[in-house]
Write a protein that holds these residues in place. Structure first.
Motif, PDB file in Angstrom:
ATOM      1  N   THR A  93       0.821  -1.215   0.000  1.00  0.00           N
ATOM      2  CA  THR A  93       0.000   0.000   0.000  1.00  0.00           C
ATOM      3  C   THR A  93       0.854   1.264   0.000  1.00  0.00           C
ATOM      4  OG1 THR A  93      -0.160  -0.125   2.422  1.00  0.00           O
ATOM      5  CG2 THR A  93      -1.964  -1.112   1.116  1.00  0.00           C
ATOM      6  N   GLY A  94       2.179   1.108  -0.017  1.00  0.00           N
ATOM      7  CA  GLY A  94       3.069   2.254  -0.156  1.00  0.00           C
ATOM      8  C   GLY A  94       3.157   3.113   1.066  1.00  0.00           C
ATOM      9  N   GLN A  95       3.098   2.518   2.266  1.00  0.00           N
ATOM     10  CA  GLN A  95       3.195   3.301   3.499  1.00  0.00           C
ATOM     11  C   GLN A  95       4.589   3.929   3.616  1.00  0.00           C
ATOM     12  OE1 GLN A  95       0.473   3.809   5.424  1.00  0.00           O
ATOM     13  NE2 GLN A  95      -0.581   2.613   3.832  1.00  0.00           N
ATOM     14  N   ALA A  96       4.638   5.194   3.914  1.00  0.00           N
ATOM     15  CA  ALA A  96       5.905   5.927   3.994  1.00  0.00           C
ATOM     16  C   ALA A  96       6.809   5.380   5.079  1.00  0.00           C
ATOM     17  CB  ALA A  96       5.637   7.411   4.244  1.00  0.00           C
ATOM     18  N   LEU A  97       6.230   4.754   6.113  1.00  0.00           N
ATOM     19  CA  LEU A  97       7.014   4.210   7.217  1.00  0.00           C
ATOM     20  C   LEU A  97       8.049   3.212   6.725  1.00  0.00           C
ATOM     21  CD1 LEU A  97       7.408   3.998  10.310  1.00  0.00           C
ATOM     22  CD2 LEU A  97       5.688   2.164  10.295  1.00  0.00           C
ATOM     23  N   VAL A 151      -5.407 -11.230  20.952  1.00  0.00           N
ATOM     24  CA  VAL A 151      -5.314  -9.796  20.663  1.00  0.00           C
ATOM     25  C   VAL A 151      -4.315  -9.553  19.531  1.00  0.00           C
ATOM     26  CG1 VAL A 151      -4.600  -7.559  21.594  1.00  0.00           C
ATOM     27  CG2 VAL A 151      -6.006  -9.120  22.979  1.00  0.00           C
ATOM     28  N   HIS A 152      -3.159 -10.215  19.621  1.00  0.00           N
ATOM     29  CA  HIS A 152      -2.108 -10.087  18.595  1.00  0.00           C
ATOM     30  C   HIS A 152      -2.656 -10.482  17.234  1.00  0.00           C
ATOM     31  CE1 HIS A 152       1.210 -12.166  16.312  1.00  0.00           C
ATOM     32  NE2 HIS A 152       1.800 -10.996  16.525  1.00  0.00           N
ATOM     33  N   TYR A 153      -3.381 -11.600  17.179  1.00  0.00           N
ATOM     34  CA  TYR A 153      -3.915 -12.126  15.923  1.00  0.00           C
ATOM     35  C   TYR A 153      -4.933 -11.153  15.335  1.00  0.00           C
ATOM     36  CZ  TYR A 153      -6.200 -15.467  12.757  1.00  0.00           C
ATOM     37  OH  TYR A 153      -6.729 -16.089  11.658  1.00  0.00           O
ATOM     38  N   PHE A 154      -5.902 -10.772  16.159  1.00  0.00           N
ATOM     39  CA  PHE A 154      -6.988  -9.938  15.661  1.00  0.00           C
ATOM     40  C   PHE A 154      -6.495  -8.546  15.260  1.00  0.00           C
ATOM     41  CE2 PHE A 154     -10.880 -12.357  16.781  1.00  0.00           C
ATOM     42  CZ  PHE A 154     -11.619 -12.013  15.664  1.00  0.00           C
ATOM     43  N   SER A 155      -5.637  -7.950  16.100  1.00  0.00           N
ATOM     44  CA  SER A 155      -5.203  -6.576  15.828  1.00  0.00           C
ATOM     45  C   SER A 155      -4.390  -6.501  14.536  1.00  0.00           C
ATOM     46  CB  SER A 155      -4.386  -6.050  17.011  1.00  0.00           C
ATOM     47  OG  SER A 155      -3.237  -6.850  17.214  1.00  0.00           O
ATOM     48  N   TYR A 156      -3.515  -7.466  14.300  1.00  0.00           N
ATOM     49  CA  TYR A 156      -2.666  -7.432  13.119  1.00  0.00           C
ATOM     50  C   TYR A 156      -3.478  -7.684  11.865  1.00  0.00           C
ATOM     51  CZ  TYR A 156       1.847  -7.164  15.540  1.00  0.00           C
ATOM     52  OH  TYR A 156       2.916  -6.747  16.266  1.00  0.00           O
ATOM     53  N   VAL A 157      -4.393  -8.704  11.929  1.00  0.00           N
ATOM     54  CA  VAL A 157      -5.206  -9.019  10.754  1.00  0.00           C
ATOM     55  C   VAL A 157      -6.148  -7.861  10.443  1.00  0.00           C
ATOM     56  CG1 VAL A 157      -6.996 -10.545   9.824  1.00  0.00           C
ATOM     57  CG2 VAL A 157      -5.039 -11.502  11.070  1.00  0.00           C
ATOM     58  N   LEU A 158      -6.708  -7.292  11.498  1.00  0.00           N
ATOM     59  CA  LEU A 158      -7.626  -6.170  11.303  1.00  0.00           C
ATOM     60  C   LEU A 158      -6.895  -4.964  10.699  1.00  0.00           C
ATOM     61  CD1 LEU A 158     -10.489  -5.063  11.671  1.00  0.00           C
ATOM     62  CD2 LEU A 158      -9.825  -4.331  13.980  1.00  0.00           C
ATOM     63  N   ALA A 159      -5.640  -4.721  11.151  1.00  0.00           N
ATOM     64  CA  ALA A 159      -4.859  -3.609  10.595  1.00  0.00           C
ATOM     65  C   ALA A 159      -4.573  -3.842   9.117  1.00  0.00           C
ATOM     66  CB  ALA A 159      -3.548  -3.450  11.368  1.00  0.00           C
ATOM     67  N   ALA A 160      -4.272  -5.070   8.748  1.00  0.00           N
ATOM     68  CA  ALA A 160      -4.007  -5.388   7.343  1.00  0.00           C
ATOM     69  C   ALA A 160      -5.256  -5.184   6.499  1.00  0.00           C
ATOM     70  CB  ALA A 160      -3.505  -6.820   7.219  1.00  0.00           C
ATOM     71  N   VAL A 161      -6.442  -5.606   7.059  1.00  0.00           N
ATOM     72  CA  VAL A 161      -7.703  -5.442   6.325  1.00  0.00           C
ATOM     73  C   VAL A 161      -8.016  -3.961   6.131  1.00  0.00           C
ATOM     74  CG1 VAL A 161     -10.196  -5.812   6.443  1.00  0.00           C
ATOM     75  CG2 VAL A 161      -8.625  -7.668   7.053  1.00  0.00           C
ATOM     76  N   VAL A 162      -7.866  -3.176   7.192  1.00  0.00           N
ATOM     77  CA  VAL A 162      -8.169  -1.745   7.123  1.00  0.00           C
ATOM     78  C   VAL A 162      -7.264  -1.041   6.109  1.00  0.00           C
ATOM     79  CG1 VAL A 162      -8.104   0.421   8.412  1.00  0.00           C
ATOM     80  CG2 VAL A 162      -9.117  -1.632   9.447  1.00  0.00           C
ATOM     81  N   LEU A 163      -5.948  -1.333   6.136  1.00  0.00           N
ATOM     82  CA  LEU A 163      -5.017  -0.700   5.207  1.00  0.00           C
ATOM     83  C   LEU A 163      -5.343  -1.058   3.758  1.00  0.00           C
ATOM     84  CD1 LEU A 163      -1.610  -1.139   7.084  1.00  0.00           C
ATOM     85  CD2 LEU A 163      -2.841   0.992   6.682  1.00  0.00           C
ATOM     86  N   SER A 164      -5.752  -2.318   3.528  1.00  0.00           N
ATOM     87  CA  SER A 164      -6.071  -2.749   2.162  1.00  0.00           C
ATOM     88  C   SER A 164      -7.305  -2.031   1.645  1.00  0.00           C
ATOM     89  CB  SER A 164      -6.282  -4.266   2.128  1.00  0.00           C
ATOM     90  OG  SER A 164      -5.117  -4.953   2.502  1.00  0.00           O
ATOM     91  N   PHE A 165      -8.371  -2.008   2.469  1.00  0.00           N
ATOM     92  CA  PHE A 165      -9.589  -1.349   2.010  1.00  0.00           C
ATOM     93  C   PHE A 165      -9.410   0.168   1.884  1.00  0.00           C
ATOM     94  CE2 PHE A 165     -11.847  -5.254   3.566  1.00  0.00           C
ATOM     95  CZ  PHE A 165     -12.349  -5.631   2.321  1.00  0.00           C
TER      96      PHE A 165
END
Length: 883
Positions: A93-97, A151-165
């Motif tokens: 997604t081209g995140q500047a980080l 928490v680790h599983y859900f937060s990381y997967v959710l972050a990936a989903v949010v960034l993609s959408f």
């Protein structure tokens, strides 16, 4: 345990998932192995494949302990799944980080929880497996570590989903929106289904298989779908775009973000002379010049259309009109190069440009040349006079150009040059086409610069035919400094040569001392025997002392020869020109060698050698033979490898030799005369062929340690050359060597040596001057033995005083060269200024050049110390005492 649905079908489905994951990893890698996002995708597909392989094993496990061990062994794959897909999403997604200075700390925070959980979960979360749904199912302890994992599983997967959408929603391109939406949906569906079946059902105790790894297949399938339809993870656009580019006219080339060729149409590949497989991966700099290459690689240029420019394409440098266009921005930008072939147009323009620029090119070449260049017109006027010629002659260009060539050349000639009036006529003849032998030649000439300094030039003058007539061209190079440096180098080499000789004397000092001690031993021993007989009171007959006298004479001659050999090393002297028998010299050296070489070496001298006579120095030739004998002895002893037996046969031989045509053809030093061929042959280690040309070089040696100064064979070569001869070698490694010395025979060779004539009785007064008592007394005794009266002086001033008192009564003077108060040649010069016809003999153990360059008309001769009765008599006669 009986077979169930889980043990049969789920295990097989897990193996199918392994294949899907491996295929996805290979496909992503093949699309663009240089992309960082693709590399991450390859890693998480490989991790999924390992997870699926572990699932196939625990689905088939027959016992609880085996199943539990498998869950614990593969549990690290559960932990690394979330950070891997989040890392992949951040990159695509081209995140500047991901390109900032915080990249490394961010990645550390991203993967640190996964590392910690992979260490904690096997022991603290995974409980003994329970048999449900037809197989040994994963059981967990719902403790703090378990909830940390959730928490680790859900937060990381959710972050990936949010960034993609979010990337899908923000993309201005329909294609980008769809591919990011597919990826986000695959992350969401796989994550939710996996969490429900492997966490929620597990905690609630519902008998439903753990299918998380099978749900994760959705991610790989979604990735493949995005690649197929929308070019996701590929440096190429979608397939339909490639089809359009293939049909475009001219050359079309597609590059990735790193400037590497990904695709090119058939006309572009033909221009590059490559196939698509061979061209793929080639860097843009391989087929475009640096200016366009830098534009392609310059990420700061954000404009999609870079404009049109003229350039060249490929190694054949095909002229083209090039246009660059960015295909897309953001992640993974690529560039399309379109080019039109301009070869036909450029060929015409190039011909016209060459014709128009030819004179400019010639002017630039002439002006930039480091040599002086002069060109005339057909009338002889100087048309070009370059800067180098102005610097060489001191004549500025403005003054030279327009002048007649021959007038300017004559102004630079030094006074006294022969027939300068012929120069204009000769040049005019050349311009008229009448070429004579002067029209094209190289020569060295001296000129006088305008500042009066003299310079030496190497010149090349030649006529050049043109459509309008003949012109003259001159190239001049200033050799003045080069000649000066060459002269300085020659003088430097002379000094170095002398220094090397002095070093050689130091290296040989031990051998010289040993030689003189042996000589003195013979003299002292013989004298002690004579003294013992005389002091014993017995009547001694002269004939009984013959043996002792012969020992003393041989020892004295040997000492004298050693001094002469030392002088030969330290300075150049012409060898003595006296005939001697080579067979006798060879026999003497063989006799000495038989008593001196190592006991393991057997000296073999040919029994029937011809009586051959050579004109030269018997001492030097004996030294030559002795050096070769010593070299042969070393080859059979100290040069043998450790553990090898020492010794062998050393053969010495002699024969008359006349070279034939084939011998003369391969031996440049040989001439068509009779030679004596001296052979020294050993059975030693031999000499490798690649160093045989170097063995006669001074100070070159292959002997171990400091056992050799490297001068022995160099002296052999020098002595042979001084006698008009040469040396050849035959050698093979481990088979021994044979040195062949060729010396020209004298005209009376084979008829024996010349008999020494007994000195005739002389008379007259001879002045003898020497500051050393012993040689002075010997010289006086020898002169009296010859029949002369003597007047003896111990210094130069005393000798001059005696001469001035009786100048008309002296018949000759024998002067030591190195008197304490003045040199002998200075005394001789003073005598000659008073009496110009006075015969002079200069005696010394170390002669110098031009000693007999004395005033007056009298003769002068040199005699080596120590000298015999015959040698002094010969020197006095040569100086003119017989006249």
């Amino acid at each position: 345990m009986t077979q169930t649905f889980a043990t049969v079908w789920l295990s097989r489905l897990a193996l199918v998932a392994v294949a899907v994951f491996l295929y996805s990893a290979w496909r992503v890698w093949s699309l663009d192995p240089e992309s960082r996002a693709n590399r991450i995708a390859v890693v998480f597909n490989l991790v999924f494949a390992i997870w699926a392989f572990g699932a196939s094993l625990w689905y088939m496990a027959q016992e609880e302990p085996a199943a539990t061990s498998l869950y614990r062994f593969f549990s690290w794959t559960f932990c690394f799944f979330p950070p891997l897909i989040l890392h992949f999403t951040l990159r695509v997604t081209g995140q500047a980080l991901m390109d900032s200075r915080w990249k490394l700390p961010a990645l550390t925070l991203l993967y640190a929880p996964a590392v910690a959980l992979s260490l904690a979960i096997p022991g603290q979360v995974i409980a003994p497996s329970v048999h449900r749904a037809g197989y040994w199912m994963l059981a967990v302890r719902t403790n703090a570590v378990y909830y940390a994992f959730v928490v680790h599983y859900f937060s990381y997967v959710l972050a990936a989903v949010v960034l993609s959408f979010r990337a899908s929603a923000r993309s201005a391109e329909l294609r980008s929106r769809k591919r990011f939406a597919i990826i986000g949906a695959s992350f969401l569906s796989a994550g939710l289904l996996g969490f429900v079946t492997d966490s929620v059902f597990l905690v609630l105790g519902i008998e439903f298989p753990n299918l998380a790894i099978l749900w994760i297949v959705i991610i790989s399938l979604g990735l493949n779908l995005a690649m197929d339809r929308y070019g996701f993870s590929s440096v190429l656009p979608a397939r339909e775009a490639v089809a359009v580019l293939e049909q475009m006219a001219g050359f079309v080339i597609y590059l990735d973000s790193g400037g590497r060729l990904v695709w090119a149409n058939s006309s572009a590949l033909a221009a590059l002379g490559m196939t698509l497989e061979g061209a793929r991966g080639s860097h843009v700099s391989a087929f475009l010049p640096p200016d366009l290459s830098s534009m392609v690689l310059d990420k700061a240029q954000e404009t999609e259309d870079q404009g049109e420019s003229l350039s060249v394409l490929g190694k054949r440098r095909i002229p083209v009109s090039v246009k660059l266009r960015r295909v897309y921005k953001g992640w993974g930008p690529g560039t399309v190069i379109t080019a039109a072939d301009l070869r036909a147009e450029n060929e015409r323009a190039c011909v016209e440009r060459r014709l128009a620029d030819s004179s400019l090119v010639l002017d630039e070449f002439v002006n930039r040349s480091m040599d002086g260049i002069v060109l005339t017109d057909t009338m002889g006027h100087i048309a070009q006079w370059n800067d180098a010629m102005a610097a060489i002659t001191g004549v500025p260009r403005d003054e030279a150009e327009g002048s007649y060539y021959w007038d300017l050349i004559l102004s630079l000639w030094p006074l006294g040059r022969e027939r300068p009036e012929l120069l204009p006529e000769r040049f005019q003849a050349i311009l008229a086409g009448k070429y004579d032998d002067w029209s094209h030649r190289q020569s060295d000439v001296e000129i006088v610069r305008r500042d009066g300094s003299h310079r030496i030039l190497q010149t090349d003058v030649s006529p050049i035919p043109t459509t309008e007539g003949v012109i003259l061209a001159l190239i001049a190079r200033d050799l003045t400094d080069e000649r000066r440096i060459a002269a300085e180098n020659i003088e430097r080499i002379r000094h170095l040569d002398h220094a090397q000789k002095m070093e050689a004397v130091g290296a040989l000092s031990g051998g010289i001392a040993h030689d003189f001690n042996n000589t003195l031993a013979g003299i002292v021993g013989a004298m002690s025997l004579i003294r013992q007989r005389m002091e014993g009171g017995a009547q001694v007959n002269v004939t009984e002392l013959t043996r002792e006298l012969e020992i003393i004479e041989r020892s004295a001659n040997r000492a004298s020869s050693s001094v002469k050999r030392l002088l030969t090393l330290t300075r150049k002297r012409a060898p003595e020109s006296a005939p001697f028998r080579v067979d006798e010299a060879l026999a003497r050296v063989a006799d000495f060698a038989e008593r001196s070489v190592d006991s393991s070496v057997r000296v073999r001298l040919e029994s029937a050698m011809p009586a051959l006579t050579v004109l030269g120095s018997v001492g030097q030739v004996e030294q030559l033979i002795l050096n070769l004998v010593v070299n042969a002895e070393h080859a059979m002893t100290v040069m043998r490898p450790a553990g090898h037996k020492w010794g062998g046969n050393l053969r010495l031989g002699l024969r008359r030799f006349r070279p034939d045509r084939s011998f003369l053809a391969v031996n440049a030093a040989a001439v068509d005369i009779d030679y004596c061929e001296i052979s020294i042959k050993d059975e030693g280690v031999g000499i490798p062929r690649h160093i045989q040309r170097r063995i006669f070089d001074p100070f070159y040696t292959t002997k171990p340690g400091e056992s050799s100064s490297g001068l022995g064979l160099a002296m052999v070569h020098a002595i042979a050359s001084q006698h008009g001869g040469f040396v050849r070698i035959r050698s093979d490694v481990d088979l021994g060597s044979e040195f062949l010395v060729y010396l020209p025979l004298s005209k009376d060779s084979g008829g024996g040596v010349m008999e020494a004539q007994k000195p005739a009785s002389r008379h007259g007064l001879v002045l003898i001057a020497d500051d050393d008592d012993i040689p002075r007394e010997i010289a006086e005794a020898v002169a009296r033995t010859l029949g002369y009266d003597t007047a003896v002086a111990s210094s130069g001033m005393e000798a001059l005083s005696l001469f001035m008192a009786r100048q008309d009564t002296f018949k000759a003077a024998v002067l030591d060269l190195r008197l304490r108060d003045m040199r002998g040649d200075e005394v001789a010069a003073a005598i000659r200024r008073v009496r110009g016809d006075m015969p002079i003999v200069l005696a010394s153990g170390f002669h110098e050049d031009n000693l007999c360059d004395l005033p007056g008309t009298g003769g002068c001769a040199l005699v080596d110390k120590p000298f015999t009765v015959v040698e002094l008599d010969e020197a006095l006669r040569k100086a003119g005492t017989d006249s």
